[in-house]
Write a protein that holds these residues in place. Structure first.
Motif, PDB file in Angstrom:
ATOM      1  N   LEU A   3       0.748  -1.224   0.205  1.00  0.00           N
ATOM      2  CA  LEU A   3      -0.193  -0.021   0.076  1.00  0.00           C
ATOM      3  C   LEU A   3       0.964   1.094   0.033  1.00  0.00           C
ATOM      4  O   LEU A   3       0.621   2.131  -0.714  1.00  0.00           O
ATOM      5  CB  LEU A   3      -1.087   0.117   1.137  1.00  0.00           C
ATOM      6  CG  LEU A   3      -1.956  -1.046   1.138  1.00  0.00           C
ATOM      7  CD1 LEU A   3      -2.716  -1.166   2.401  1.00  0.00           C
ATOM      8  CD2 LEU A   3      -3.116  -0.651  -0.079  1.00  0.00           C
ATOM      9  N   GLN A   4       2.177   1.355   0.653  1.00  0.00           N
ATOM     10  CA  GLN A   4       2.915   2.284   0.791  1.00  0.00           C
ATOM     11  C   GLN A   4       3.436   2.617  -0.618  1.00  0.00           C
ATOM     12  O   GLN A   4       3.775   3.874  -1.117  1.00  0.00           O
ATOM     13  CB  GLN A   4       3.757   2.318   1.837  1.00  0.00           C
ATOM     14  CG  GLN A   4       3.250   2.479   3.303  1.00  0.00           C
ATOM     15  CD  GLN A   4       4.210   2.264   4.315  1.00  0.00           C
ATOM     16  OE1 GLN A   4       5.413   1.766   4.326  1.00  0.00           O
ATOM     17  NE2 GLN A   4       3.966   2.794   5.673  1.00  0.00           N
ATOM     18  N   GLU A   5       4.042   1.582  -1.280  1.00  0.00           N
ATOM     19  CA  GLU A   5       4.307   1.664  -2.613  1.00  0.00           C
ATOM     20  C   GLU A   5       3.690   2.150  -3.650  1.00  0.00           C
ATOM     21  O   GLU A   5       3.585   2.845  -4.498  1.00  0.00           O
ATOM     22  CB  GLU A   5       4.929   0.374  -3.181  1.00  0.00           C
ATOM     23  CG  GLU A   5       5.880   0.447  -4.367  1.00  0.00           C
ATOM     24  CD  GLU A   5       6.492  -0.655  -4.831  1.00  0.00           C
ATOM     25  OE1 GLU A   5       6.881  -0.866  -6.044  1.00  0.00           O
ATOM     26  OE2 GLU A   5       6.315  -1.842  -4.242  1.00  0.00           O
ATOM     27  N   ALA A   6       2.251   1.472  -3.519  1.00  0.00           N
ATOM     28  CA  ALA A   6       1.111   2.277  -4.408  1.00  0.00           C
ATOM     29  C   ALA A   6       0.937   3.476  -4.000  1.00  0.00           C
ATOM     30  O   ALA A   6       0.598   4.346  -5.106  1.00  0.00           O
ATOM     31  CB  ALA A   6       0.049   1.256  -4.233  1.00  0.00           C
TER      32      ALA A   6
ATOM     33  N   GLY B  58      -0.041  12.266  -9.400  1.00  0.00           N
ATOM     34  CA  GLY B  58      -0.893  13.210  -9.013  1.00  0.00           C
ATOM     35  C   GLY B  58      -2.498  12.829  -9.074  1.00  0.00           C
ATOM     36  O   GLY B  58      -3.616  13.437  -9.254  1.00  0.00           O
ATOM     37  N   ARG B  59      -2.718  11.340  -8.598  1.00  0.00           N
ATOM     38  CA  ARG B  59      -4.007  10.931  -8.567  1.00  0.00           C
ATOM     39  C   ARG B  59      -4.446  10.983  -7.194  1.00  0.00           C
ATOM     40  O   ARG B  59      -4.309   9.924  -6.348  1.00  0.00           O
ATOM     41  CB  ARG B  59      -3.819   9.436  -9.066  1.00  0.00           C
ATOM     42  CG  ARG B  59      -3.304   9.297 -10.523  1.00  0.00           C
ATOM     43  CD  ARG B  59      -3.234   7.694 -10.807  1.00  0.00           C
ATOM     44  NE  ARG B  59      -4.630   7.383 -11.019  1.00  0.00           N
ATOM     45  CZ  ARG B  59      -4.991   5.995 -10.844  1.00  0.00           C
ATOM     46  NH1 ARG B  59      -4.253   5.266 -10.025  1.00  0.00           N
ATOM     47  NH2 ARG B  59      -6.106   5.750 -11.161  1.00  0.00           N
ATOM     48  N   ASP B  60      -4.925  12.310  -6.902  1.00  0.00           N
ATOM     49  CA  ASP B  60      -5.359  12.592  -5.334  1.00  0.00           C
ATOM     50  C   ASP B  60      -6.433  11.689  -4.899  1.00  0.00           C
ATOM     51  O   ASP B  60      -6.410  11.296  -3.680  1.00  0.00           O
ATOM     52  CB  ASP B  60      -5.663  13.872  -5.361  1.00  0.00           C
ATOM     53  CG  ASP B  60      -4.511  14.973  -5.386  1.00  0.00           C
ATOM     54  OD1 ASP B  60      -3.556  14.479  -5.492  1.00  0.00           O
ATOM     55  OD2 ASP B  60      -4.757  16.251  -5.944  1.00  0.00           O
ATOM     56  N   LEU B  61      -7.541  11.317  -5.677  1.00  0.00           N
ATOM     57  CA  LEU B  61      -8.521  10.377  -5.309  1.00  0.00           C
ATOM     58  C   LEU B  61      -8.050   9.080  -4.797  1.00  0.00           C
ATOM     59  O   LEU B  61      -8.388   8.438  -3.896  1.00  0.00           O
ATOM     60  CB  LEU B  61      -9.833  10.077  -6.269  1.00  0.00           C
ATOM     61  CG  LEU B  61     -10.779   9.225  -5.884  1.00  0.00           C
ATOM     62  CD1 LEU B  61     -11.578   9.636  -4.727  1.00  0.00           C
ATOM     63  CD2 LEU B  61     -11.759   9.303  -7.051  1.00  0.00           C
ATOM     64  N   VAL B  62      -7.122   8.574  -5.693  1.00  0.00           N
ATOM     65  CA  VAL B  62      -6.320   7.275  -5.313  1.00  0.00           C
ATOM     66  C   VAL B  62      -5.502   7.365  -4.154  1.00  0.00           C
ATOM     67  O   VAL B  62      -5.645   6.257  -3.324  1.00  0.00           O
ATOM     68  CB  VAL B  62      -5.731   6.729  -6.634  1.00  0.00           C
ATOM     69  CG1 VAL B  62      -5.047   5.552  -6.260  1.00  0.00           C
ATOM     70  CG2 VAL B  62      -6.482   6.541  -7.787  1.00  0.00           C
ATOM     71  N   VAL B  63      -5.246   8.393  -4.161  1.00  0.00           N
ATOM     72  CA  VAL B  63      -4.080   8.657  -2.615  1.00  0.00           C
ATOM     73  C   VAL B  63      -5.349   8.426  -1.256  1.00  0.00           C
ATOM     74  O   VAL B  63      -4.999   7.683  -0.421  1.00  0.00           O
ATOM     75  CB  VAL B  63      -3.401   9.768  -2.520  1.00  0.00           C
ATOM     76  CG1 VAL B  63      -2.907  10.138  -1.174  1.00  0.00           C
ATOM     77  CG2 VAL B  63      -2.459   9.907  -3.620  1.00  0.00           C
ATOM     78  N   GLY B  64      -6.512   8.918  -1.644  1.00  0.00           N
ATOM     79  CA  GLY B  64      -7.226   8.784  -0.402  1.00  0.00           C
ATOM     80  C   GLY B  64      -7.946   7.173  -0.347  1.00  0.00           C
ATOM     81  O   GLY B  64      -8.130   6.727   0.943  1.00  0.00           O
ATOM     82  N   ILE B  65      -8.060   6.919  -1.440  1.00  0.00           N
ATOM     83  CA  ILE B  65      -8.482   5.067  -1.351  1.00  0.00           C
ATOM     84  C   ILE B  65      -7.385   4.355  -1.016  1.00  0.00           C
ATOM     85  O   ILE B  65      -7.843   3.493   0.123  1.00  0.00           O
ATOM     86  CB  ILE B  65      -8.857   4.733  -2.839  1.00  0.00           C
ATOM     87  CG1 ILE B  65     -10.128   5.632  -3.417  1.00  0.00           C
ATOM     88  CG2 ILE B  65      -9.322   3.443  -2.895  1.00  0.00           C
ATOM     89  CD1 ILE B  65     -10.372   5.492  -4.770  1.00  0.00           C
ATOM     90  N   ILE B  66      -6.342   4.834  -0.694  1.00  0.00           N
ATOM     91  CA  ILE B  66      -5.225   3.996  -0.319  1.00  0.00           C
ATOM     92  C   ILE B  66      -4.972   4.122   1.076  1.00  0.00           C
ATOM     93  O   ILE B  66      -4.966   3.235   1.988  1.00  0.00           O
ATOM     94  CB  ILE B  66      -3.847   4.355  -1.178  1.00  0.00           C
ATOM     95  CG1 ILE B  66      -3.622   3.738  -2.707  1.00  0.00           C
ATOM     96  CG2 ILE B  66      -2.587   3.800  -0.395  1.00  0.00           C
ATOM     97  CD1 ILE B  66      -2.525   4.242  -3.410  1.00  0.00           C
ATOM     98  N   ALA B  67      -5.271   5.567   1.511  1.00  0.00           N
ATOM     99  CA  ALA B  67      -5.315   6.092   2.836  1.00  0.00           C
ATOM    100  C   ALA B  67      -6.458   4.957   3.648  1.00  0.00           C
ATOM    101  O   ALA B  67      -6.222   4.464   4.805  1.00  0.00           O
ATOM    102  CB  ALA B  67      -5.579   7.301   3.209  1.00  0.00           C
ATOM    103  N   GLU B  68      -7.643   4.751   3.016  1.00  0.00           N
ATOM    104  CA  GLU B  68      -8.803   3.963   3.456  1.00  0.00           C
ATOM    105  C   GLU B  68      -8.208   2.480   3.743  1.00  0.00           C
ATOM    106  O   GLU B  68      -8.367   1.820   4.515  1.00  0.00           O
ATOM    107  CB  GLU B  68      -9.989   4.134   2.625  1.00  0.00           C
ATOM    108  CG  GLU B  68     -11.033   3.364   3.039  1.00  0.00           C
ATOM    109  CD  GLU B  68     -11.966   2.199   1.835  1.00  0.00           C
ATOM    110  OE1 GLU B  68     -11.927   1.222   2.000  1.00  0.00           O
ATOM    111  OE2 GLU B  68     -11.847   3.019   0.862  1.00  0.00           O
ATOM    112  N   ASN B  69      -7.441   1.961   2.717  1.00  0.00           N
ATOM    113  CA  ASN B  69      -6.987   0.669   2.677  1.00  0.00           C
ATOM    114  C   ASN B  69      -5.950   0.335   3.861  1.00  0.00           C
ATOM    115  O   ASN B  69      -5.828  -0.606   4.447  1.00  0.00           O
ATOM    116  CB  ASN B  69      -6.394   0.154   1.343  1.00  0.00           C
ATOM    117  CG  ASN B  69      -7.274   0.059   0.255  1.00  0.00           C
ATOM    118  OD1 ASN B  69      -8.602  -0.148   0.480  1.00  0.00           O
ATOM    119  ND2 ASN B  69      -7.097   0.350  -0.939  1.00  0.00           N
ATOM    120  N   LEU B  70      -5.365   1.501   4.089  1.00  0.00           N
ATOM    121  CA  LEU B  70      -4.139   1.451   5.257  1.00  0.00           C
ATOM    122  C   LEU B  70      -4.914   1.369   6.414  1.00  0.00           C
ATOM    123  O   LEU B  70      -4.358   0.686   7.311  1.00  0.00           O
ATOM    124  CB  LEU B  70      -3.352   2.508   5.105  1.00  0.00           C
ATOM    125  CG  LEU B  70      -1.979   2.495   4.127  1.00  0.00           C
ATOM    126  CD1 LEU B  70      -1.415   3.876   3.879  1.00  0.00           C
ATOM    127  CD2 LEU B  70      -1.062   1.632   4.482  1.00  0.00           C
ATOM    128  N   GLY B  71      -6.177   2.177   6.495  1.00  0.00           N
ATOM    129  CA  GLY B  71      -6.722   2.031   7.690  1.00  0.00           C
ATOM    130  C   GLY B  71      -7.400   0.716   7.741  1.00  0.00           C
ATOM    131  O   GLY B  71      -7.609  -0.019   9.053  1.00  0.00           O
TER     132      GLY B  71
END
Length: 833
Positions: A172-175, A183-196
């Protein structure tokens, strides 16, 4: 539109669909209406993909099918991949697999990665993992960073479900790094959710909450779907026993999935509601949600998920005492489908209970052996559940010490929860100790040894940690004054301002609660329960009450002897107790001989049940319904020092604490008739001064410096949100979070305020509220009322109390003499030691 310009616009819409889907929808629609050929196919693909990202799945399927028809070669394969994603969201997994399999010969690794996503949603985790592995190897040899990011993100979720947490976080951190670079900000948010989600599975609650809060902020800002964040937060809250909040978030997630017609996610949210209903002991709702989820999982061909739902149906039936009509063969199939999944541990425990009901001891033992394997690997909650299974197994087979297994399970949970700074997390998380502590108590009762019963009565109370002070946190420190000023402004507001300020207050409470839960503390190892032989009671008697199967038991320790007796049914004692606050409230308004006689009759009946033949000073350790008893109204307690303590271990710790030189402080709040006069009268007794307009900072300074602090102010217990129980002061409320941040607390706190002596009881014997927080932080004695008190009568009692404190009596002795001197029943108790 010219062909070149149309193709350029379609490509831009496709780029936007990934980074800003809300803006991509109109952009793609505009191109699709004007373009032809390749540009039209790409525009339809962008349109459908953006709609899917925004949760409009039906419309997405329509446009993606059109893109497949209009396109050819790689373009059609790309559209098939995105169509497969939309179809699986609709719960049409078989159709999704057909579409993605047609794309694999053209797109190779990228389509195989999409196939892995579908297999994951079908519960075929091993196959999904193999496809992810194959796709990752191919993509690392090329330059397609976007596809690699997607594989890593999705494989990270799968790794978390398999409890490979370090691997999950690495993926997840590499992703995240790739998504940020593109610059894929929405995906950064989704990855944060997955880290949660990953940290939630690991059991790191503060880290999970921080990731989910960040995810919610980023996804909201970029127009994405919040339902998955709500679902993950519901799961996390459920893992620490916060059932009410979990139900609320799961309900919101379910409503969002339905609104967005994301059929794949609907039964998962229903299953979450079923799990939460089980923890809330609402067996009917649990069975209803689980059956609804089961029907949808079966229609979607998701056999593994259906097995999870069927397991919850079985558990609801067992919990409610209803018959379990599932055939043995179906139960065995359920076990096969759940193999290797976390839900299998609880399912094995439930099936062992079913086998016991059906008088199949060999099957019961086999299921317990399967469940007990979880004790060696995985997150703390799962390992503890494995030790619970091991304890049951040893109890059934006599193959070892069942109590030793229970102790191992409890220690795992206690060590995991010790770093929780937020007291509501610690208190509610204790619900996961309940089965272990209850099993230990039952085994101890079967042994017939009162000393064993005493140990397990104490272990069930979970008040054995050293206090955890929150770290100094600038964000939390800044939020508390805002809460105070808003509450103060609200108290004088009218008209439209009221709604605005109420909304602001609720939002501040939410921010404070969330921030507190994300903080970490360092606590010492859990203390061992005190032994009866270590209690230096002198001429006192300690009585500890226990609830078992609807019965109330009492353990008594006096003169070095320990005895156990049955009090009666919890229901009958609770019925008597309901009369006491009713009578005290009526007597507070207007003394009436008939009400006084009613109170005395009720008190005599309670006395005969709870304290028969007791003629000495008391230490009372209550349970459940007994936490709010005004003990001084019972005949056995009249004129005698009575101390109430949440546990014998806590009483022992407070009683053996080295005393400080006595220094006094007396402060008062606004709007309470006679409060200032009371504080000044108390101050005069001790030759000190009392500030006329005490603020929260004044009170906090007094609490941090004086050894005895008297507070005369309006008090409020907030039963729905006990950490916002408060004392009203001149600049706003002093709340639990203020007290938790104190480095030092007084030995004695006296709160001459209505209702704040009570606490909210959660998880059986865990307490939340101002009184509980003072004790948790190390206050040795707390004097407060557990029922509303008339303002006029409080002053007289407090003056009598403080004169006796000035004369050298202990707080419990001073309170007992003061109450007897007034000869008027009231609800003040001395809690602590």
């Amino acid at each position: 539109m010219l062909e070149g310009a149309a193709l350029h616009a379609a490509r831009e819409a496709m780029r936007l669909a990934d980074v800003d889907p809300a803006r991509a929808i109109p952009a793609a629609a505009a191109v699709a209406r004007e373009a032809r050929g390749e540009a039209a196919a790409l525009a339809e693909q962008a349109w459908g993909h953006a709609l899917a990202q925004c949760g409009q799945i039906d419309e997405a399927v329509t446009h993606l099918r059109r893109a497949v028809r209009l396109g050819s070669g790689a373009a059609a394969a790309e559209s098939r991949m995105k169509l497969a994603y939309a179809l699986v969201q609709r719960g049409r997994a078989a159709s999704a697999l057909r579409e993605v399999d047609r794309a694999i010969p053209v797109l190779g690794a990228r389509a195989r990665a999409q196939r892995a996503v579908i297999l994951y949603h079908l519960g075929r985790l091993d196959e999904a993992f193999q496809d992810y592995q194959s796709a990752e190897r191919s993509l690392r040899r090329g330059t397609d960073r976007l596809s690699l990011q997607r594989v890593l993100m999705n494989r990270g979720i799968l790794q978390a479900e398999r409890h490979n947490f370090a691997a999950a976080v690495r993926d997840l951190q590499e992703a995240d790094g790739i998504a940020r670079a593109q610059g894929r900000d929405l995906v950064v948010g989704i990855i944060a959710e997955n880290l949660g989600f990953a940290e939630s599975q690991r059991g790191d609650v503060p880290a999970a909450l921080a990731h989910l809060d960040r995810a919610e902020e980023i996804i909201s800002r970029n127009g994405g779907q919040l339902a998955p964040v709500l679902e993950d937060r519901a799961s996390l809250l459920l893992s620490v026993g916060l059932v009410g909040e979990a139900l609320d978030h799961a309900s919101q997630a379910l409503a969002a999935y339905r609104r967005e017609k994301r059929s794949l996610a609907v039964p998962q949210a229903r299953l979450m509601l079923a799990d939460a209903s089980l923890l809330a002991a609402d067996w009917t709702a649990a069975a209803s949600h689980a059956r609804a989820a089961l029907r949808q999982f079966v229609r979607q061909g998701r056999d593994h998920h259906a097995a999870q739902a069927r397991a919850v149906v079985v558990r609801a039936a067992l919990s409610s005492g209803a018959p379990c009509r599932v055939r043995d063969a179906d139960l065995d199939l359920m076990v096969t489908l759940l193999h290797g999944r976390p839900a299998a541990v609880q399912a094995h425990l439930d099936l062992a209970a079913v086998a016991q009901r059906r008088r199949q001891p060999a099957r019961a033992v086999a299921f317990l052996e399967l469940a007990s394997r979880a004790r060696s690997r995985g997150p703390a909650s799962l390992r503890a559940r494995g030790w619970y299974a091991e304890a049951l197994l040893r109890s059934h087979t006599g193959s070892g010490s069942a109590l030793a297994a229970v102790r191992r399970g409890l220690r795992i949970l206690d060590e995991n929860h010790a770093s929780f700074v937020a007291s509501d997390l610690r208190a509610h998380a204790a619900t996961h100790r309940a089965d272990l502590a209850s099993l230990g108590l039952r085994i101890a009762l079967d042994s017939g040894r009162p000393a064993d019963v005493f140990e397990w009565a104490e272990r069930g109370r979970c008040l054995l940690h050293r206090p955890v002070r929150p770290p100094d946190d600038p964000e939390l420190a800044a939020l508390l004054p805002q809460l105070r000023s808003t509450a103060l402004e609200l108290s004088g507001a009218s008209g439209a301002a009221v709604a605005r300020l109420e909304h602001r207050l609720v939002d501040l409470e939410r921010q404070i609660k969330n921030r507190s839960r994300q903080l970490r503390g360092v606590a010492g190892d859990p203390a061992s329960p005190v032994r009866p032989s270590s209690l230096d009671l002198g001429d006192r008697m300690l009585v500890e009450f226990i609830e078992v199967d609807g019965s109330l038991l009492a353990l008594s320790v006096a003169d070095g002897r320990l005895s156990l007796r049955t009090v009666g049914s919890v229901r009958s004692v609770a019925a008597l107790l309901e009369r006491v606050p009713f009578a005290l409230r009526h007597l507070a308004r207007r003394p009436r001989p008939d009400v006084l006689a009613f109170l005395r009759s009720t008190a005599a009946q309670l006395d005969a049940l709870l304290l028969p033949d007791c003629d000495r000073p008391l230490v009372v350790v209550p349970t459940g319904v007994l936490h709010d008893v005004p003990w001084s109204v019972l005949p056995s307690c009249a004129g005698k020092p009575v101390v109430v303590s949440p546990s014998a271990t806590l009483w022992h710790a407070a009683a053996t604490r080295v005393s400080r030189p006595r220094t006094f402080a007396a402060l008062s709040g606004p709007g309470l008739p006679g409060a200032l006069e009371e504080a000044q009268a108390v101050a005069e007794i001790h030759d000190i001064t009392s500030p006329p307009d005490a603020t929260v900072d004044d009170v906090l300074k007094a609490l941090a410096t004086a050894s005895t602090v008297h507070l005369a102010a309006h008090g409020k217990l907030n039963p729905d949100n006990p950490l916002f129980s408060a004392l009203a002061l001149h600049d706003g409320p002093l709340v639990v979070y203020d007290v938790q941040r104190l480095e030092q607390v007084p030995e004695t706190v006296i709160m001459a305020a209505c209702d704040v002596g009570r606490s909210v009881v959660v998880s059986g014997n865990e307490l939340l509220g101002l009184a509980a927080t003072f004790l948790e932080r190390g206050v040795s004695q707390l004097i407060a009322s557990v029922v509303p008190v008339p303002d006029a009568e409080t002053k007289e009692l407090m003056i009598a109390l403080h004169r006796r404190l000035r004369g050298g009596l202990s707080p419990a002795e001073a309170l007992a003499e003061a109450q007897q001197s007034l000869d008027r029943p009231n609800g003040f108790v001395c809690v602590g030691a």
